[in-house]
Structure formats: structure tokens, C-alpha cells
Design a protein around this motif. Structure first.
Motif, mmCIF file in Angstrom:
data_model
loop_
_atom_site.group_PDB
_atom_site.id
_atom_site.type_symbol
_atom_site.label_atom_id
_atom_site.label_comp_id
_atom_site.label_asym_id
_atom_site.label_seq_id
_atom_site.Cartn_x
_atom_site.Cartn_y
_atom_site.Cartn_z
ATOM 1 N N VAL A 56 0.867 -1.179 0.000
ATOM 2 C CA VAL A 56 0.000 0.000 0.000
ATOM 3 C C VAL A 56 0.906 1.232 0.000
ATOM 4 C CG1 VAL A 56 -1.655 1.352 1.370
ATOM 5 C CG2 VAL A 56 -1.922 -1.143 1.189
ATOM 6 N N ALA A 57 0.679 2.159 -0.943
ATOM 7 C CA ALA A 57 1.467 3.397 -0.955
ATOM 8 C C ALA A 57 0.957 4.301 0.167
ATOM 9 C CB ALA A 57 1.313 4.098 -2.305
ATOM 10 N N CYS A 58 1.882 4.994 0.820
ATOM 11 C CA CYS A 58 1.482 5.844 1.939
ATOM 12 C C CYS A 58 2.166 7.197 1.812
ATOM 13 C CB CYS A 58 1.853 5.166 3.259
ATOM 14 S SG CYS A 58 1.450 6.132 4.715
ATOM 15 N N ASP A 59 1.380 8.270 1.714
ATOM 16 C CA ASP A 59 1.915 9.633 1.692
ATOM 17 C C ASP A 59 1.647 10.273 3.041
ATOM 18 O OD1 ASP A 59 2.388 9.218 -0.995
ATOM 19 O OD2 ASP A 59 0.522 10.197 -1.627
ATOM 20 N N VAL A 60 2.706 10.703 3.717
ATOM 21 C CA VAL A 60 2.519 11.468 4.954
ATOM 22 C C VAL A 60 2.550 12.953 4.582
ATOM 23 C CG1 VAL A 60 3.449 12.017 7.226
ATOM 24 C CG2 VAL A 60 3.537 9.653 6.365
ATOM 25 N N VAL A 61 1.426 13.629 4.806
ATOM 26 C CA VAL A 61 1.331 15.050 4.493
ATOM 27 C C VAL A 61 1.456 15.804 5.810
ATOM 28 C CG1 VAL A 61 -0.079 16.838 3.395
ATOM 29 C CG2 VAL A 61 -0.218 14.457 2.593
ATOM 30 N N ASP A 62 2.694 16.249 6.100
ATOM 31 C CA ASP A 62 2.958 16.876 7.398
ATOM 32 C C ASP A 62 2.853 18.390 7.277
ATOM 33 O OD1 ASP A 62 3.730 17.619 9.912
ATOM 34 O OD2 ASP A 62 5.463 16.285 10.003
ATOM 35 N N LEU A 63 1.816 18.957 7.868
ATOM 36 C CA LEU A 63 1.580 20.399 7.786
ATOM 37 C C LEU A 63 2.231 21.134 8.951
ATOM 38 C CD1 LEU A 63 -2.212 20.216 6.825
ATOM 39 C CD2 LEU A 63 -0.261 20.522 5.285
ATOM 40 N N GLY A 64 2.798 20.371 9.900
ATOM 41 C CA GLY A 64 3.466 20.989 11.047
ATOM 42 C C GLY A 64 2.480 21.423 12.118
ATOM 43 N N PRO A 65 2.988 21.590 13.360
ATOM 44 C CA PRO A 65 2.111 21.888 14.503
ATOM 45 C C PRO A 65 1.511 23.290 14.488
ATOM 46 C CG PRO A 65 4.422 21.794 15.185
ATOM 47 C CD PRO A 65 4.392 21.366 13.757
ATOM 48 N N ARG A 66 1.941 24.139 13.522
ATOM 49 C CA ARG A 66 1.382 25.492 13.454
ATOM 50 C C ARG A 66 0.326 25.629 12.368
ATOM 51 N NH1 ARG A 66 4.354 29.503 15.660
ATOM 52 N NH2 ARG A 66 6.126 28.851 16.907
ATOM 53 N N ALA A 67 -0.052 24.530 11.760
ATOM 54 C CA ALA A 67 -1.049 24.591 10.685
ATOM 55 C C ALA A 67 -2.375 25.140 11.212
ATOM 56 C CB ALA A 67 -1.257 23.191 10.110
ATOM 57 N N THR A 68 -3.089 25.858 10.339
ATOM 58 C CA THR A 68 -4.405 26.385 10.724
ATOM 59 C C THR A 68 -5.492 25.397 10.309
ATOM 60 O OG1 THR A 68 -4.731 27.477 8.602
ATOM 61 C CG2 THR A 68 -3.613 28.750 10.338
ATOM 62 N N ALA A 69 -6.671 25.563 10.915
ATOM 63 C CA ALA A 69 -7.806 24.704 10.571
ATOM 64 C C ALA A 69 -8.104 24.822 9.073
ATOM 65 C CB ALA A 69 -9.020 25.087 11.407
ATOM 66 N N GLU A 70 -7.960 26.036 8.542
ATOM 67 C CA GLU A 70 -8.252 26.247 7.118
ATOM 68 C C GLU A 70 -7.304 25.434 6.234
ATOM 69 O OE1 GLU A 70 -7.858 30.266 5.793
ATOM 70 O OE2 GLU A 70 -9.154 29.926 4.054
ATOM 71 N N GLN A 71 -6.003 25.470 6.582
ATOM 72 C CA GLN A 71 -5.024 24.693 5.794
ATOM 73 C C GLN A 71 -5.327 23.201 5.865
ATOM 74 O OE1 GLN A 71 -1.587 26.166 7.943
ATOM 75 N NE2 GLN A 71 -0.698 26.980 6.048
ATOM 76 N N ILE A 72 -5.651 22.732 7.056
ATOM 77 C CA ILE A 72 -5.930 21.302 7.219
ATOM 78 C C ILE A 72 -7.165 20.919 6.408
ATOM 79 C CG2 ILE A 72 -6.486 19.476 8.878
ATOM 80 C CD1 ILE A 72 -4.999 21.224 11.024
ATOM 81 N N GLY A 73 -8.211 21.755 6.503
ATOM 82 C CA GLY A 73 -9.458 21.486 5.773
ATOM 83 C C GLY A 73 -9.228 21.450 4.267
ATOM 84 N N GLN A 74 -8.435 22.417 3.768
ATOM 85 C CA GLN A 74 -8.159 22.460 2.319
ATOM 86 C C GLN A 74 -7.383 21.233 1.875
ATOM 87 O OE1 GLN A 74 -6.216 26.240 1.875
ATOM 88 N NE2 GLN A 74 -8.151 27.377 1.693
ATOM 89 N N THR A 75 -6.439 20.791 2.733
ATOM 90 C CA THR A 75 -5.648 19.603 2.404
ATOM 91 C C THR A 75 -6.549 18.367 2.325
ATOM 92 O OG1 THR A 75 -3.746 20.589 3.508
ATOM 93 C CG2 THR A 75 -3.676 18.206 3.124
ATOM 94 N N LEU A 76 -7.447 18.233 3.298
ATOM 95 C CA LEU A 76 -8.353 17.077 3.297
ATOM 96 C C LEU A 76 -9.265 17.096 2.069
ATOM 97 C CD1 LEU A 76 -9.329 16.989 7.097
ATOM 98 C CD2 LEU A 76 -7.765 15.442 5.891
#
Ligand SMILES: NC(=O)C1=CN([C@@H]2O[C@H](COP(=O)(O)OP(=O)(O)OC[C@H]3O[C@@H](n4cnc5c(N)ncnc54)[C@H](OP(=O)(O)O)[C@@H]3O)[C@@H](O)[C@H]2O)C=CC1
Ligand SMILES: Nc1nc(=O)c2c([nH]1)NC[C@@H]1CN(c3ccc(C(=O)N[C@@H](CCC(=O)O)C(=O)O)cc3)C=[N+]21
Length: 275
Positions: A56-76
Motif C-alpha cells: 500500500v502506498a502511503c503519503d505522509v502530508v505533514d503540515l506541522g504543529p502550526r497549521a491552521t484549521a483552514e489549511q488542514i481542511g483544504q488539504t483534506l
């Protein structure tokens, strides 16, 4: 007392998953991370390693501990609409101000391999097909593997989180157990847990469950993974004390954890094979 290891079961699930993964296009899991929490990062590394082992291919998308909710939502949202990605998981904990419950609504339910979207939990509660959170599924897989009878039995879950306690209560109900969910406001926890034929500890408190919490002969599943001072890991159950009372107990490490990782990958392979 019987020790209910999860290692052989996890290996069997990985072998099946490898075959399922090889049957179609290569499954791809994306794990979104926005934390510096060591235990959480350890889990991410173990997912990546296990994924490589089963094709199974696995991509870890690490946005770092300072990521905002908006960045996380857009990534998802981006990963949910990427046709090369079959499974999307949002790792917890999240930065302050970001709600895992709200953000998980951005994960396409067909790719929601850790059952985090509220729609998945709702479908589970309604008895409709959905991916359960891998941890809740791992508890059920262990009970089935060791042929623990659930129909008409009293099951007590300690913990009411969206990742473990709540979905698990639904899965146990579906199997005709009589289910009680307890939590930090429960009065006289020991009196409640002592009624259990099957006791599941998922509170995240080391040694919360002692000999006085367990009925003689009960099957005890320990979901807790609490870091110890010496860099190790300990469960929610005081295993030394409970060993003299319980009929069976899952170890930590080597119990629920490895089965959780294996099932997350199985869910990803199944998501890739959805019509
Ligand atoms: N092995 C695995 O695969 C996994 C292990 N885990 C581990 O499982 C544990 C639980 O995780 P998670 O559900 O995410 O944790 P949360 O912190 O989200 O939830 C903990 C739950 O336990 C309850 N609780 C806390 N203290 C007590 C207490 N003293 N008595 C009774 N209930 C209590 C809380 O009650 P309240 O709601 O009132 O606050 C809450 O419902 C952790 O150790 C975690 O690391 C988690 C996921 C996967
Ligand atoms: N959205 C989300 N879903 C999760 O399921 C989730 C999460 N976030 N955040 C963190 C916790 C923690 N967690 C673990 C899974 C496996 C092991 C595991 O396999 N542990 C090994 C031992 C590891 C060691 O020895 O250090 C074992 O139990 O044998 C541990 C911890 C999943 N979590």
C-alpha cells in the motif's frame, strides 16, 4: 489468565491485505499530520512502515504543529478529490483551534478509512455500511479472533471518544451485547466495570483499571497507550493486579495496537477496490 496477543492476528490481516492490494490498482493512503506529539508521530511512522510491507502506498502530508484549521481542511478536501488517493486519515491531536470532528467532515466518506467523518459514525449507528475507526474495529477483530461470545453479554466501555468509545458501543450493540459506556463523570467506576463480562478500557489513564474493577473471569481489552518514564508504553489496565482476577487480557504493547494498524491498511485496500 489467558493473554490475548494481537500480533498473529495483525500478521494474518496484513497477509490478506497484501493479496487484496495486489488484486487491483495500488491502494494509496494519505495521512495528514499537524502535530509534534511524539506518540502520534510514532504511530504515523509505524503506519508508513506497515504500508510498505503490504504493497500500500502511503503519503505522509505533514503540515506541522502550526497549521491552521483552514489549511488542514483544504488539504483534506484536495486529497478527497484526488482520484489517485483511496484512503485519507487525519491524525490527532491537532493544533489548538482546529476541531478534528469538524475537519473530518471534509474527508470523502468513501475514503474515510479511519471512520472519522461524522457521516461514517452516523451510518455505523444506523447499521449502514461504513468504515469504523480502525481502533474500534481492532477491538471487535480481537474479540472475534479469540471467539469471545457477545450475544446477551454485558459489555462495559470506559471512554466515550469519537475514535474509540462511541463507535465501539455501536459495534458491540450490533453484536447483541448489553452495552454500558462510562467516562470521567461516571460515579463509582469500579461498581460499573465490575458488571462486565467484556470490559474495554479506552481512557488514556495508566493503571486506571485495577483488580477491584474487574469481575472474576471477565475478558479485558486494553486500548490505552500511555507513555512511561523509561520511554516504553503501558495500558489503562494494571495488568499485574488484574491478572489474578480476569479470565483474559490483551497486552500493551502487542495487543490492540498492531491490529489497529493492520486494519487501517485493510480499509485502504477495500476503499481502493470500491466500485
Ligand atoms: N491502540 C490503539 O490503536 C489506540 C490507542 N489509543 C489510546 O486509547 C486511549 C484513549 O484514546 P482516545 O479515546 O483518543 O482518548 P480521549 O482523551 O479522546 O478520551 C478519553 C475518554 O476516557 C474518559 N476518561 C478519562 N479519564 C477517565 C477516568 N479517570 N475514568 C473514566 N473515564 C475516563 C474520558 O471521559 P470524558 O469524556 O468525561 O472526558 C474520555 O471519554 C489513549 O491512551 C490513546 O492513546 C487511541 C487510539 C488508538
Ligand atoms: N485519528 C487518529 N486515529 C488513531 O487511531 C490514533 C490517532 N489519531 N492518534 C494517536 C493514537 C495512538 N494510536 C496507536 C496505534 C497503534 C499503536 C501501536 O501499535 N503500538 C504498539 C507498541 C509501540 C511501542 O512499543 O512503542 C503496540 O501496542 O504493540 C499505538 C498507538 C492510534 N491513534
Amino acid at each position: 489468565m489467558k493473554t490475548l496477543s494481537g500480533k498473529d492476528l495483525a500478521a494474518a490481516i496484513r497477509t490478506q491485505t497484501e493479496a487484496e492490494a495486489a488484486a487491483g490498482p495500488q491502494p494509496r493512503l494519505a495521512v495528514v499530520v499537524a502535530t509534534a506529539d511524539e506518540a502520534s508521530l510514532w504511530y504515523v511512522r509505524s503506519i508508513a512502515k506497515a504500508a510498505a510491507g503490504v504493497g500500500v502506498a502511503c503519503d505522509v502530508v505533514d503540515l506541522g504543529p502550526r497549521a491552521t484549521a483552514e489549511q488542514i481542511g483544504q488539504t483534506l478536501s484536495r486529497l478527497s478529490s484526488d482520484s489517485n488517493v483511496h484512503g485519507v486519515m487525519l491524525q490527532t491531536p491537532l493544533p489548538a483551534g482546529a476541531s478534528a470532528q469538524e475537519l473530518a467532515a471534509s474527508i470523502d466518506p468513501r475514503k474515510d478509512v479511519d471512520g472519522a467523518n461524522p457521516l461514517s459514525l452516523g451510518r455505523l449507528a444506523a447499521g449502514l455500511p461504513a468504515f469504523p475507526p480502525a481502533t474500534a474495529a481492532a477491538v471487535m477483530a480481537l474479540l472475534d479472533h479469540y471467539e469471545v461470545d457477545l450475544t446477551g453479554r454485558r459489555a462495559v466501555v470506559v471512554g466515550r471518544s469519537t475514535v474509540v468509545g462511541k463507535p465501539l458501543a455501536h459495534l458491540l450493540l450490533d453484536r447483541h451485547a448489553t452495552v454500558t459506556v462510562s467516562h470521567s463523570r461516571t460515579r463509582d467506576l469500579a461498581a460499573v466495570t465490575s458488571t462486565a463480562d467484556v470490559l474495554v478500557a479506552a481512557a488514556g489513564r495508566a493503571a486506571l483499571i485495577g483488580a477491584g474493577h474487574v469481575a472474576p473471569g471477565a475478558v479485558v481489552i486494553d486500548v490505552g497507550t500511555n507513555p512511561t518514564d523509561d520511554g516504553g508504553l503501558t495500558g489503562d489496565v494494571d495488568s499485574g493486579a488484574v491478572a489474578g482476577v480476569a479470565g483474559a487480557l490483551t497486552p500493551v504493547p502487542g495487543g490492540v495496537g498492531p491490529v489497529t494498524t493492520a486494519l487501517l491498511l485493510r480499509h485502504t485496500a477495500r476503499a481502493a477496490n470500491l466500485p
